[in-house]
Design a protein around this motif. Structure first.
Motif, PDB file in Angstrom:
ATOM      1  N   LYS A 108       0.824  -1.215   0.000  1.00  0.00           N
ATOM      2  CA  LYS A 108       0.000   0.000   0.000  1.00  0.00           C
ATOM      3  C   LYS A 108       0.853   1.257   0.000  1.00  0.00           C
ATOM      4  N   TYR A 129      -2.006  -3.112  -7.610  1.00  0.00           N
ATOM      5  CA  TYR A 129      -2.886  -2.520  -6.604  1.00  0.00           C
ATOM      6  C   TYR A 129      -2.484  -3.045  -5.225  1.00  0.00           C
ATOM      7  N   SER A 132      -5.716  -3.033  -0.003  1.00  0.00           N
ATOM      8  CA  SER A 132      -6.717  -2.026   0.386  1.00  0.00           C
ATOM      9  C   SER A 132      -7.491  -1.516  -0.817  1.00  0.00           C
ATOM     10  N   GLU A 133      -6.782  -1.281  -1.928  1.00  0.00           N
ATOM     11  CA  GLU A 133      -7.449  -0.806  -3.144  1.00  0.00           C
ATOM     12  C   GLU A 133      -8.368  -1.874  -3.719  1.00  0.00           C
ATOM     13  N   ILE A 135      -9.891  -4.245  -1.997  1.00  0.00           N
ATOM     14  CA  ILE A 135     -11.056  -4.325  -1.112  1.00  0.00           C
ATOM     15  C   ILE A 135     -12.017  -3.177  -1.384  1.00  0.00           C
ATOM     16  N   GLU A 136     -11.470  -2.005  -1.613  1.00  0.00           N
ATOM     17  CA  GLU A 136     -12.320  -0.846  -1.926  1.00  0.00           C
ATOM     18  C   GLU A 136     -13.100  -1.072  -3.214  1.00  0.00           C
ATOM     19  N   LYS A 137     -12.434  -1.629  -4.236  1.00  0.00           N
ATOM     20  CA  LYS A 137     -13.115  -1.891  -5.512  1.00  0.00           C
ATOM     21  C   LYS A 137     -14.202  -2.952  -5.357  1.00  0.00           C
ATOM     22  N   ASN A 138     -14.042  -3.838  -4.368  1.00  0.00           N
ATOM     23  CA  ASN A 138     -15.024  -4.893  -4.125  1.00  0.00           C
ATOM     24  C   ASN A 138     -16.079  -4.479  -3.097  1.00  0.00           C
ATOM     25  N   ASN A 139     -15.985  -3.234  -2.629  1.00  0.00           N
ATOM     26  CA  ASN A 139     -16.891  -2.732  -1.591  1.00  0.00           C
ATOM     27  C   ASN A 139     -16.848  -3.596  -0.334  1.00  0.00           C
ATOM     28  N   GLY A 140     -15.638  -4.067  -0.001  1.00  0.00           N
ATOM     29  CA  GLY A 140     -15.456  -4.825   1.222  1.00  0.00           C
ATOM     30  C   GLY A 140     -14.949  -6.233   0.967  1.00  0.00           C
ATOM     31  N   GLU A 159      -4.390  -4.027   6.683  1.00  0.00           N
ATOM     32  CA  GLU A 159      -5.305  -4.255   5.558  1.00  0.00           C
ATOM     33  C   GLU A 159      -6.230  -5.452   5.791  1.00  0.00           C
TER      34      GLU A 159
END
Length: 226
Positions: A108, A129, A132-133, A135-140, A159
């Motif tokens: 990260k 990526y 964290s990125e 997970i953000e793209k997967n909405n969790g 993370e």
């Protein structure tokens, strides 16, 4: 001709695909053995129907496609840098509840957006990526499966916050700290963990891996402590 871990060979002229016990079809491609090895490598037993699953190092889709039968609310996010075309094809022929994501993982704290990666006969310039990125793209993420050939040590412990389950192969032969690595110390502090060895298949010396004892590349099955 496709060789799979030197255990058997398949002539692509004779077979179009194989079918697993879940009736999933996998085209005859490199790493075809991973379509079935997922059943002894990973613990699927407590996947929840509303889990947000990330398959980090999806390869040709063995885990992601199998896990997709157990979820109904969110599709499995299958992340793969180099076997991506095979992954997409297998998702499509099964109409699986999986969405593919092309990328590799870095820390990260890194800023490099692309990196040249290579795995056996596949290589390319891959978008990178952090976890964290992703997970953000997967909405969790509530369930993380991870097999990324030593790149798991790019993951920062912070993370993993919020992830209740981890299925991870670790590559201790690639780090000096071994079990004292910060990632593993965090996992053992915050999860109940049991370990299983890899199959004897993984001890066959095939490039790029020399023969390794099981204990250097075990499977971790991690259940977050409530």
């Amino acid at each position: 001709m496709v060789w799979s871990e030197k255990m058997f060979c398949i002539n692509k002229k004779d077979l179009a695909y194989i079918t697993t016990k879940f009736n999933d079809k996998f085209l005859i491609t490199p790493d075809i053995h991973t379509s079935t090895s997922v059943f002894w490598r990973y613990d699927f037993s407590d996947i929840r129907r509303d889990d947000k699953i990330i398959d980090l190092g999806a390869n040709i889709g063995g885990f992601a496609i199998a896990a997709s039968h157990k979820v109904c609310k969110y599709p499995v996010m299958a992340i793969e840098p180099l076997r991506y075309k095979y992954l997409v094809n297998n998702i499509n022929i099964n109409n699986s509840f999986v969405y593919p994501f092309h990328g590799g993982i870095h820390s990260k704290y890194e800023t490099e957006k692309f990196k040249r990666l290579e795995w056996r006969e596949d290589k390319g310039l891959i978008p990178m990526y952090s976890l964290s990125e992703m997970i953000e793209k997967n909405n969790g993420c509530s369930f993380l499966k991870c097999d990324i050939e030593g790149f798991e040590f790019q993951i920062k412990p912070i993370e993993l916050e919020g992830i209740r389950r981890i299925e991870m192969q670790i590559h201790l032969d690639m780090i000096k700290e071994k079990w004292k690595h910060p990632l593993l110390k965090y996992i053992y502090k915050n999860y109940n963990v049991y370990i299983t060895p890899n199959s004897p298949i993984d001890r066959i010396p095939i490039a790029p891996h020399p023969s390794k004892p099981d204990l250097l590349r075990p499977q971790l099955h991690c259940f977050r402590i409530e």
